[in-house]
Design a protein around this motif. Sequence first.
Motif, PDB file in Angstrom:
ATOM      1  N   SER A  95     -29.989 -10.010 -21.921  1.00 47.00           N
ATOM      2  CA  SER A  95     -30.647  -8.742 -21.577  1.00 47.00           C
ATOM      3  C   SER A  95     -29.887  -8.008 -20.476  1.00 47.00           C
ATOM      4  N   ILE A  96     -29.439  -8.754 -19.463  1.00 47.79           N
ATOM      5  CA  ILE A  96     -28.665  -8.123 -18.384  1.00 47.79           C
ATOM      6  C   ILE A  96     -27.352  -7.568 -18.919  1.00 47.79           C
ATOM      7  N   LEU A  97     -26.688  -8.339 -19.775  1.00 45.39           N
ATOM      8  CA  LEU A  97     -25.424  -7.878 -20.355  1.00 45.39           C
ATOM      9  C   LEU A  97     -25.634  -6.650 -21.235  1.00 45.39           C
ATOM     10  N   MET A  98     -26.770  -6.579 -21.914  1.00 45.66           N
ATOM     11  CA  MET A  98     -27.042  -5.463 -22.816  1.00 45.66           C
ATOM     12  C   MET A  98     -27.203  -4.148 -22.069  1.00 45.66           C
ATOM     13  N   THR A  99     -27.671  -4.200 -20.819  1.00 44.51           N
ATOM     14  CA  THR A  99     -27.887  -2.962 -20.068  1.00 44.51           C
ATOM     15  C   THR A  99     -26.580  -2.242 -19.737  1.00 44.51           C
ATOM     16  N   PHE A 100     -25.458  -2.932 -19.848  1.00 36.89           N
ATOM     17  CA  PHE A 100     -24.159  -2.312 -19.587  1.00 36.89           C
ATOM     18  C   PHE A 100     -23.416  -1.975 -20.880  1.00 36.89           C
ATOM     19  N   GLN A 101     -24.126  -1.979 -22.004  1.00 39.90           N
ATOM     20  CA  GLN A 101     -23.515  -1.698 -23.284  1.00 39.90           C
ATOM     21  C   GLN A 101     -24.282  -0.598 -24.003  1.00 39.90           C
ATOM     22  N   LYS A 102     -23.682  -0.115 -25.053  1.00 39.16           N
ATOM     23  CA  LYS A 102     -24.301   0.897 -25.901  1.00 39.16           C
ATOM     24  C   LYS A 102     -23.909   0.612 -27.339  1.00 39.16           C
ATOM     25  N   TYR A 103     -24.878   0.787 -28.245  1.00 44.29           N
ATOM     26  CA  TYR A 103     -24.623   0.491 -29.658  1.00 44.29           C
ATOM     27  C   TYR A 103     -24.261   1.769 -30.391  1.00 44.29           C
ATOM     28  N   ASP A 104     -23.148   1.712 -31.101  1.00 45.29           N
ATOM     29  CA  ASP A 104     -22.691   2.819 -31.929  1.00 45.29           C
ATOM     30  C   ASP A 104     -22.654   2.358 -33.379  1.00 45.29           C
ATOM     31  N   THR A 105     -23.162   3.192 -34.278  1.00 47.53           N
ATOM     32  CA  THR A 105     -23.238   2.795 -35.692  1.00 47.53           C
ATOM     33  C   THR A 105     -21.863   2.574 -36.309  1.00 47.53           C
ATOM     34  N   ILE A 106     -20.823   3.158 -35.728  1.00 47.59           N
ATOM     35  CA  ILE A 106     -19.466   3.025 -36.272  1.00 47.59           C
ATOM     36  C   ILE A 106     -18.680   1.957 -35.514  1.00 47.59           C
ATOM     37  N   GLU A 107     -18.645   2.060 -34.190  1.00 44.54           N
ATOM     38  CA  GLU A 107     -17.848   1.144 -33.382  1.00 44.54           C
ATOM     39  C   GLU A 107     -18.599  -0.113 -32.978  1.00 44.54           C
ATOM     40  N   GLY A 108     -19.930  -0.110 -33.152  1.00 44.65           N
ATOM     41  CA  GLY A 108     -20.708  -1.277 -32.728  1.00 44.65           C
ATOM     42  C   GLY A 108     -20.993  -1.241 -31.239  1.00 44.65           C
ATOM     43  N   TRP A 109     -21.041  -2.406 -30.608  1.00 41.40           N
ATOM     44  CA  TRP A 109     -21.342  -2.497 -29.184  1.00 41.40           C
ATOM     45  C   TRP A 109     -20.100  -2.160 -28.366  1.00 41.40           C
ATOM     46  N   LYS A 110     -20.275  -1.345 -27.330  1.00 38.17           N
ATOM     47  CA  LYS A 110     -19.178  -1.007 -26.438  1.00 38.17           C
ATOM     48  C   LYS A 110     -19.702  -0.900 -25.005  1.00 38.17           C
ATOM     49  N   TYR A 111     -18.830  -1.189 -24.055  1.00 39.66           N
ATOM     50  CA  TYR A 111     -19.186  -1.200 -22.646  1.00 39.66           C
ATOM     51  C   TYR A 111     -19.264   0.232 -22.118  1.00 39.66           C
ATOM     52  N   VAL A 112     -20.375   0.533 -21.406  1.00 36.15           N
ATOM     53  CA  VAL A 112     -20.561   1.887 -20.855  1.00 36.15           C
ATOM     54  C   VAL A 112     -20.838   1.864 -19.358  1.00 36.15           C
ATOM     55  N   GLY A 113     -20.783   0.702 -18.722  1.00 33.50           N
ATOM     56  CA  GLY A 113     -21.014   0.627 -17.284  1.00 33.50           C
ATOM     57  C   GLY A 113     -22.473   0.874 -16.924  1.00 33.50           C
ATOM     58  N   PHE A 114     -22.697   1.721 -15.914  1.00 34.25           N
ATOM     59  CA  PHE A 114     -24.053   2.008 -15.435  1.00 34.25           C
ATOM     60  C   PHE A 114     -24.635   3.269 -16.071  1.00 34.25           C
ATOM     61  N   ALA A 115     -24.121   3.664 -17.225  1.00 34.23           N
ATOM     62  CA  ALA A 115     -24.596   4.896 -17.863  1.00 34.23           C
ATOM     63  C   ALA A 115     -26.055   4.782 -18.292  1.00 34.23           C
ATOM     64  N   ASN A 116     -26.479   3.599 -18.745  1.00 35.86           N
ATOM     65  CA  ASN A 116     -27.879   3.436 -19.167  1.00 35.86           C
ATOM     66  C   ASN A 116     -28.838   3.602 -17.995  1.00 35.86           C
ATOM     67  N   TYR A 117     -28.459   3.106 -16.833  1.00 37.80           N
ATOM     68  CA  TYR A 117     -29.310   3.269 -15.651  1.00 37.80           C
ATOM     69  C   TYR A 117     -29.354   4.740 -15.220  1.00 37.80           C
ATOM     70  N   ALA A 118     -28.215   5.415 -15.294  1.00 38.97           N
ATOM     71  CA  ALA A 118     -28.193   6.837 -14.939  1.00 38.97           C
ATOM     72  C   ALA A 118     -29.060   7.653 -15.892  1.00 38.97           C
ATOM     73  N   ASN A 119     -29.051   7.288 -17.177  1.00 39.61           N
ATOM     74  CA  ASN A 119     -29.899   8.011 -18.137  1.00 39.61           C
ATOM     75  C   ASN A 119     -31.381   7.839 -17.825  1.00 39.61           C
ATOM     76  N   TRP A 120     -31.757   6.656 -17.354  1.00 41.98           N
ATOM     77  CA  TRP A 120     -33.158   6.427 -17.022  1.00 41.98           C
ATOM     78  C   TRP A 120     -33.595   7.276 -15.834  1.00 41.98           C
ATOM     79  N   PHE A 121     -32.750   7.411 -14.848  1.00 39.95           N
ATOM     80  CA  PHE A 121     -33.108   8.243 -13.703  1.00 39.95           C
ATOM     81  C   PHE A 121     -33.261   9.704 -14.121  1.00 39.95           C
ATOM     82  N   GLU A 122     -32.463  10.145 -15.066  1.00 43.59           N
ATOM     83  CA  GLU A 122     -32.607  11.502 -15.572  1.00 43.59           C
ATOM     84  C   GLU A 122     -33.922  11.680 -16.325  1.00 43.59           C
ATOM     85  N   LYS A 123     -34.321  10.641 -17.088  1.00 42.29           N
ATOM     86  CA  LYS A 123     -35.591  10.714 -17.810  1.00 42.29           C
ATOM     87  C   LYS A 123     -36.775  10.803 -16.852  1.00 42.29           C
ATOM     88  N   PHE A 124     -36.710  10.055 -15.751  1.00 47.15           N
ATOM     89  CA  PHE A 124     -37.800  10.105 -14.777  1.00 47.15           C
ATOM     90  C   PHE A 124     -37.935  11.500 -14.166  1.00 47.15           C
TER      91      PHE A 124
END
Length: 336
Positions: free
Chosen positions: A75-104
Amino acid sequence: MQDAITLDEVETADNENLSSEDVLPEVEQPQPKKKKRRRFRFNKRKFKRGLFIFLMLAYPVFQFLVMWVFVNFDSILMTFQKYDTIEGWKYVGFANYANWFEKFKLDPAYKIMFVNSALHSVVGMFIIFPLCLVFSYFLCRKIPCSGFFRIIFYLPSIIPLVVLCLGFTNMIKVDGLLGKLYEGFNAEAPSLLVPPKVRWTVYAFTTWAGIGGNLLLLSGTIKRVPSEVLESARLDGVGTMGELFRIVIPMVWPTLVTLFIMSMMGIFSVVFQPLFLTDKLMDETMTIGLWIFNKATDNSGNVQAATLGIMSTIVVAPIILLTRWGLDKAFANINY
C-alpha cells in the motif's frame, strides 16, 4: 674473625645431606580426557513437540507476514505509483499526495467526509463510551432486572449488521413503525433517511449499536473489583457517584484507556453503517472507511484509497499515541 657463610654454600651443604630417600618423586600431570562424540539419537517425543509448536505458529506468522507486512508495504509503495492502461504501473513520486491536497481545497465533499469521520470518533469517545461505563456500573450493582437489561444492551452486537440496519431502517421509515405512531397523533412523520437529518440518524444508530460490545467488557472488568474495597468505602460514607469516580474508575483504568483508544478508531471503523441504512452513497453520510471501500475496486481507485489511508494514518496515529501516553499518566496501575 670467622668468615661469613654465603647463601650458595648453605644450599650446597643442604643438598649433600639429603639422601636418595628424601628426594620427592616427580608428580605426573593429569592428561586431559578425550571428549567422546555423542551419537545422534532420534527423540520421537521431542520431534512431535517441536512439530506441534511449528504447526501452531506457522499459520499466524504466515498470516502476519502476508496480511500485515506485505499488504501495508504494498500500500505504501502504491502511493508513489500511477496506473496507466498502456504503460501499466509507473513511478510518479509525491504526485498522488499533491492531488489529494488539491481535492481538499476544491471539492467540499471531501471536507464533509473527514468531518463525518471525526464526528463518529467524537460520538464513540464522549457519548458511547461514557454510556457504557455508567450502564456497566449500575448493572454490576445488581439493580432490578439487570440480567434482562444486559441482554437488551448486548443484543445489537450479536445480530448481523445487515439485519440490524434493515430492522432499524424499517422502523424509522415514513411508512414504518415511526410513521404509524405519528399517524395515531394526526401528525406527519419526519424523513430521517434523507438530508439533512440522515447524518444524525447514522450517529444515533452507531450509538445504539455500539453500546453492547464495550458493555460486556466493562461489566466483566468492574466485577473483578474486590467487594471488600467497595464495602469499606460504603462504611466510610462514600456515595454511589463517589464509589464510581474515586474507586471503580481508578481500579479499572487500564481497561478504560484501551476502550477509549478503540473508540477513537471510530474515524476509520464506520464503513457499512451509512451504506446499509441509506442503501446508497451520499456525501452527507460518507466516511473515510466507506470511501476507501468504494474506491478499492480498480487500479486507479486503489491508488487513491491507499494514498488517503496513508495520509489519514500519518495524521491520526500521533494523536492516538499522545492520547494513550497522557491517559496512562492519569492513574497508577493497580494490581488486585
